[in-house]
Design an enzyme around this catalytic site. Structure first.
Site, PDB file in Angstrom:
ATOM      1  N   GLU A 172       0.840  -1.206   0.000  1.00 61.91           N
ATOM      2  CA  GLU A 172       0.000   0.000   0.000  1.00 61.91           C
ATOM      3  C   GLU A 172       0.871   1.250   0.000  1.00 61.91           C
ATOM      4  O   GLU A 172       1.998   1.232   0.514  1.00 61.91           O
ATOM      5  CB  GLU A 172      -0.860   0.018   1.273  1.00 61.91           C
ATOM      6  CG  GLU A 172      -2.214  -0.647   1.113  1.00 61.91           C
ATOM      7  CD  GLU A 172      -3.233   0.266   0.401  1.00 61.91           C
ATOM      8  OE1 GLU A 172      -2.821   1.243  -0.259  1.00 61.91           O
ATOM      9  OE2 GLU A 172      -4.421  -0.002   0.501  1.00 61.91           O
ATOM     10  N   ASP A 173       0.322   2.340  -0.551  1.00 64.00           N
ATOM     11  CA  ASP A 173       1.036   3.615  -0.464  1.00 64.00           C
ATOM     12  C   ASP A 173       0.885   4.212   0.937  1.00 64.00           C
ATOM     13  O   ASP A 173       1.854   4.604   1.566  1.00 64.00           O
ATOM     14  CB  ASP A 173       0.553   4.598  -1.549  1.00 64.00           C
ATOM     15  CG  ASP A 173      -0.963   4.771  -1.590  1.00 64.00           C
ATOM     16  OD1 ASP A 173      -1.691   4.084  -0.833  1.00 64.00           O
ATOM     17  OD2 ASP A 173      -1.441   5.598  -2.390  1.00 64.00           O
TER      18      ASP A 173
ATOM     19  N   ASP B 223      -4.578   5.179   5.964  1.00 68.53           N
ATOM     20  CA  ASP B 223      -5.114   6.385   6.602  1.00 68.53           C
ATOM     21  C   ASP B 223      -6.235   5.946   7.551  1.00 68.53           C
ATOM     22  O   ASP B 223      -5.961   5.542   8.683  1.00 68.53           O
ATOM     23  CB  ASP B 223      -5.595   7.300   5.470  1.00 68.53           C
ATOM     24  CG  ASP B 223      -6.120   8.637   5.933  1.00 68.53           C
ATOM     25  OD1 ASP B 223      -5.953   8.961   7.116  1.00 68.53           O
ATOM     26  OD2 ASP B 223      -6.706   9.375   5.109  1.00 68.53           O
TER      27      ASP B 223
ATOM     28  N   PHE C 145      -2.124  16.017   4.366  1.00 68.55           N
ATOM     29  CA  PHE C 145      -2.342  15.410   3.064  1.00 68.55           C
ATOM     30  C   PHE C 145      -0.992  15.307   2.352  1.00 68.55           C
ATOM     31  O   PHE C 145      -0.326  16.307   2.102  1.00 68.55           O
ATOM     32  CB  PHE C 145      -3.337  16.216   2.229  1.00 68.55           C
ATOM     33  CG  PHE C 145      -3.720  15.476   0.974  1.00 68.55           C
ATOM     34  CD1 PHE C 145      -4.624  14.425   1.019  1.00 68.55           C
ATOM     35  CD2 PHE C 145      -3.135  15.802  -0.242  1.00 68.55           C
ATOM     36  CE1 PHE C 145      -4.945  13.700  -0.133  1.00 68.55           C
ATOM     37  CE2 PHE C 145      -3.459  15.100  -1.397  1.00 68.55           C
ATOM     38  CZ  PHE C 145      -4.360  14.044  -1.339  1.00 68.55           C
TER      39      PHE C 145
ATOM     40  N   ARG D 203       2.661  12.633  -8.603  1.00 75.99           N
ATOM     41  CA  ARG D 203       3.052  11.233  -8.373  1.00 75.99           C
ATOM     42  C   ARG D 203       4.540  10.990  -8.642  1.00 75.99           C
ATOM     43  O   ARG D 203       5.148  10.125  -8.038  1.00 75.99           O
ATOM     44  CB  ARG D 203       2.262  10.297  -9.298  1.00 75.99           C
ATOM     45  CG  ARG D 203       0.796  10.146  -8.943  1.00 75.99           C
ATOM     46  CD  ARG D 203       0.239   8.931  -9.657  1.00 75.99           C
ATOM     47  NE  ARG D 203      -1.200   8.969  -9.819  1.00 75.99           N
ATOM     48  CZ  ARG D 203      -2.074   8.533  -8.913  1.00 75.99           C
ATOM     49  NH1 ARG D 203      -1.647   8.060  -7.765  1.00 75.99           N
ATOM     50  NH2 ARG D 203      -3.358   8.577  -9.158  1.00 75.99           N
TER      51      ARG D 203
HETATM   52  P1  IMP Z   1      -7.880   4.790   3.795  1.00 74.15           P
HETATM   53  O1  IMP Z   1      -8.931   3.860   3.249  1.00 74.15           O
HETATM   54  O2  IMP Z   1      -8.502   6.001   4.466  1.00 74.15           O
HETATM   55  O3  IMP Z   1      -6.871   4.120   4.701  1.00 74.15           O
HETATM   56  O4  IMP Z   1      -7.080   5.445   2.591  1.00 74.15           O
HETATM   57  C1  IMP Z   1      -6.785   4.740   1.496  1.00 74.15           C
HETATM   58  C2  IMP Z   1      -6.382   5.556   0.312  1.00 74.15           C
HETATM   59  O5  IMP Z   1      -6.685   6.963   0.400  1.00 74.15           O
HETATM   60  C3  IMP Z   1      -4.891   5.488   0.108  1.00 74.15           C
HETATM   61  O6  IMP Z   1      -4.486   4.281  -0.498  1.00 74.15           O
HETATM   62  C4  IMP Z   1      -4.660   6.706  -0.753  1.00 74.15           C
HETATM   63  O7  IMP Z   1      -4.932   6.393  -2.097  1.00 74.15           O
HETATM   64  C5  IMP Z   1      -5.685   7.711  -0.242  1.00 74.15           C
HETATM   65  N1  IMP Z   1      -5.036   8.633   0.727  1.00 74.15           N
HETATM   66  C6  IMP Z   1      -5.167   8.629   2.063  1.00 74.15           C
HETATM   67  N2  IMP Z   1      -4.417   9.608   2.615  1.00 74.15           N
HETATM   68  C7  IMP Z   1      -3.780  10.222   1.572  1.00 74.15           C
HETATM   69  C8  IMP Z   1      -2.834  11.305   1.507  1.00 74.15           C
HETATM   70  O8  IMP Z   1      -2.401  11.906   2.509  1.00 74.15           O
HETATM   71  N3  IMP Z   1      -2.406  11.626   0.257  1.00 74.15           N
HETATM   72  C9  IMP Z   1      -2.842  11.002  -0.874  1.00 74.15           C
HETATM   73  N4  IMP Z   1      -3.709   9.980  -0.849  1.00 74.15           N
HETATM   74  C10 IMP Z   1      -4.181   9.593   0.366  1.00 74.15           C
END
Ligand code: IMP
Length: 192
Positions: free
Chosen positions: A92-93, A96, A145, A158
Site C-alpha cells: 500500500e502507499d 489512513d 495530506f 506522483r
Molecule cells: P484509507 O482507506 O482512508 O486508509 O485510505 C486509502 C487511500 O486513500 C490510500 O491508499 C490513498 O490512495 C488515499 N489517501 C489517504 N491519505 C492520503 C494522503 O495523505 N495523500 C494522498 N492519498 C491519500
C-alpha cells in the site's frame, strides 16, 4: 506562491525503501506475491522490488470509492494470479482510515493464501477508524495530506522523488498550486 513543506526527502525515501526491501527478502522466499494497489503504490513497488534480493511475483489490484467520503470501496481491477496457498504481501502507499485496507485484506483472505501481510510506505495513524496490523512500515506521517512518490492530488505530483505536505484547501482551489515549487528546483531541501 504557496509552499508544501517537505515531509520525507528523496534520500530518506531511498534509505527507507531499501530497508523494507531487505526485511522482505529476509522474511520471505522466492515466489512471494506482492500485490500492489493501483495507482498510488506503483512508484513505491517499483523501487521496493529492486531493493529485494529474492524473486517476488507482482500483481495489481485497483479499487474505487463508492461515494465521496463514505469510506466504501469496490474492486475495479482484480488480480491475474491465483494466490491460494501462496505467501502474499499487500503493498500500500498509505494507510489512513484503514477502511480500504480492511476491505482488501478481507477480500484477499477469502482466497486462502498461505499467509497475508501488509507492507505500507506510509502509516497515518491519526485518522484510523479500523485497526490495521501493519507488518512493514516505511514512515509514519502526521495528519496531513501527503503528495509525491506515487501519491497524488487530481493526478498531479506522483512522479516526485520526495514526500511533501499539501494543504487541501489550496489544492482544491488550484491542483497545480505546488507545481512551481516542487518541480521548479528552487528549494535546495527538495533536491534528491
Ligand atoms: P484509507 O482507506 O482512508 O486508509 O485510505 C486509502 C487511500 O486513500 C490510500 O491508499 C490513498 O490512495 C488515499 N489517501 C489517504 N491519505 C492520503 C494522503 O495523505 N495523500 C494522498 N492519498 C491519500
Amino acid at each position: 506562491m504557496p509552499e508544501a513543506p517537505l515531509l520525507v526527502s528523496g534520500e530518506e525515501l531511498r534509505t527507507g525503501v531499501a530497508e523494507l526491501g531487505r526485511k522482505l527478502s529476509a522474511g520471505y522466499d522466492d515466489g512471494v506475491v506482492l500485490v500492489a494497489v493501483l495507482k498510488g503504490s506503483v512508484v513505491f513497488l517499483a523501487d521496493l522490488v529492486r531493493a529485494m534480493t529474492i524473486t517476488p511475483l507482482i500483481d495489481f489490484l485497483a479499487v474505487s470509492a463508492y461515494g465521496h467520503g463514505t469510506g466504501r470501496v469496490r474492486l475495479v481491477k482484480d488480480l491475474d494470479t491465483d494466490i491460494g496457498g501462496r505467501h502474499v504481501v499487500l503493498v500500500e502507499d498509505i494507510v489512513d482510515t484503514g477502511l480500504t485496507l480492511a476491505y482488501l485484506t478481507a477480500e484477499l483472505a477469502q482466497r486462502d493464501p498461505a499467509s497475508l501481510a501488509i507492507c505500507t510506505l506510509l502509516d497515518k495513524p491519526a485518522r484510523r477508524i479500523l485497526p490495521a496490523e501493519l507488518a512493514f512500515v516505511g514512515f509514519e506521517v502526521p495528519d496531513v495530506f501527503v503528495i509525491g512518490y506515487g501519491l497524488d492530488f487530481a493526478g498531479r505530483y506522483r512522479n516526485l522523488q520526495l514526500l511533501a505536505a499539501g494543504d487541501l484547501d489550496t489544492l482544491a482551489a488550484d491542483p497545480d498550486a505546488y507545481v512551481a515549487q516542487l518541480y521548479g528546483g528552487s528549494d535546495p531541501r527538495l533536491a534528491s
